[in-house]
Design a protein around this motif. Sequence first.
Motif, PDB file in Angstrom:
ATOM      1  N   GLU A  12     177.118   4.820 -32.568  1.00 44.33           N
ATOM      2  CA  GLU A  12     177.307   6.139 -31.982  1.00 44.33           C
ATOM      3  C   GLU A  12     177.032   6.120 -30.486  1.00 44.33           C
ATOM      4  N   SER A  13     177.669   7.025 -29.764  1.00 47.00           N
ATOM      5  CA  SER A  13     177.411   7.204 -28.339  1.00 47.00           C
ATOM      6  C   SER A  13     177.767   8.634 -27.941  1.00 47.00           C
ATOM      7  N   GLY A  14     177.307   9.033 -26.759  1.00 44.25           N
ATOM      8  CA  GLY A  14     177.692  10.335 -26.227  1.00 44.25           C
ATOM      9  C   GLY A  14     176.615  11.406 -26.284  1.00 44.25           C
ATOM     10  N   GLY A  15     175.475  11.084 -26.869  1.00 40.71           N
ATOM     11  CA  GLY A  15     174.401  12.064 -26.923  1.00 40.71           C
ATOM     12  C   GLY A  15     173.772  12.281 -25.555  1.00 40.71           C
ATOM     13  N   CYS A  23     176.411   8.688 -37.575  1.00 38.48           N
ATOM     14  CA  CYS A  23     177.760   8.476 -38.093  1.00 38.48           C
ATOM     15  C   CYS A  23     177.650   7.716 -39.413  1.00 38.48           C
ATOM     16  N   ASN A  24     178.524   8.073 -40.358  1.00 41.14           N
ATOM     17  CA  ASN A  24     178.532   7.388 -41.650  1.00 41.14           C
ATOM     18  C   ASN A  24     179.966   7.069 -42.058  1.00 41.14           C
ATOM     19  N   ALA A  25     180.124   5.864 -42.608  1.00 38.67           N
ATOM     20  CA  ALA A  25     181.401   5.435 -43.179  1.00 38.67           C
ATOM     21  C   ALA A  25     181.182   5.203 -44.666  1.00 38.67           C
ATOM     22  N   GLY A  28     175.031   4.338 -38.801  1.00 39.00           N
ATOM     23  CA  GLY A  28     174.701   3.911 -37.463  1.00 39.00           C
ATOM     24  C   GLY A  28     173.239   4.180 -37.151  1.00 39.00           C
ATOM     25  N   GLN A  29     172.846   3.830 -35.932  1.00 38.48           N
ATOM     26  CA  GLN A  29     171.455   3.996 -35.513  1.00 38.48           C
ATOM     27  C   GLN A  29     171.149   5.401 -35.004  1.00 38.48           C
TER      28      GLN A  29
END
Length: 116
Positions: free
Chosen positions: A6-9, A96-98, A107-108
């Motif tokens: 994840e990114s963008g926080g 995020c989850n797949a 994700g972390q």
Amino acid sequence: QVQVVESGGGLVQPGGSLRLSCAASAFTFSTYVMSWHRQGSGKERELVASISKPGDETNYADSVKGRFTISRDNGKNTVYLQMNNLKPEDTAVYYCNARSFGRSIWGQGTQVTVSS
């Protein structure tokens, strides 16, 4: 390595917007249902939004309907969460989850803080 990142926080004022991204690698992204979850301090993790494999069906928690939009780009192996009109109660770590056939990849997380 099978993973989602994840990114963008970040820190944003109430009423502001953020766009989170989740990049997947080492698995067939288009065969997985993707979702965003969040966990506030002292709270349980909750589902925020999910999107079907081709991206034609979405679901949202009542608390974010009309403000958040989930989308995916299967060509870029990426899922997004556009968050508008953010409120202090949206403050949380967003994950995020797949998910596919009993397999779940997390994700972390990325921290979102909504504060003036």
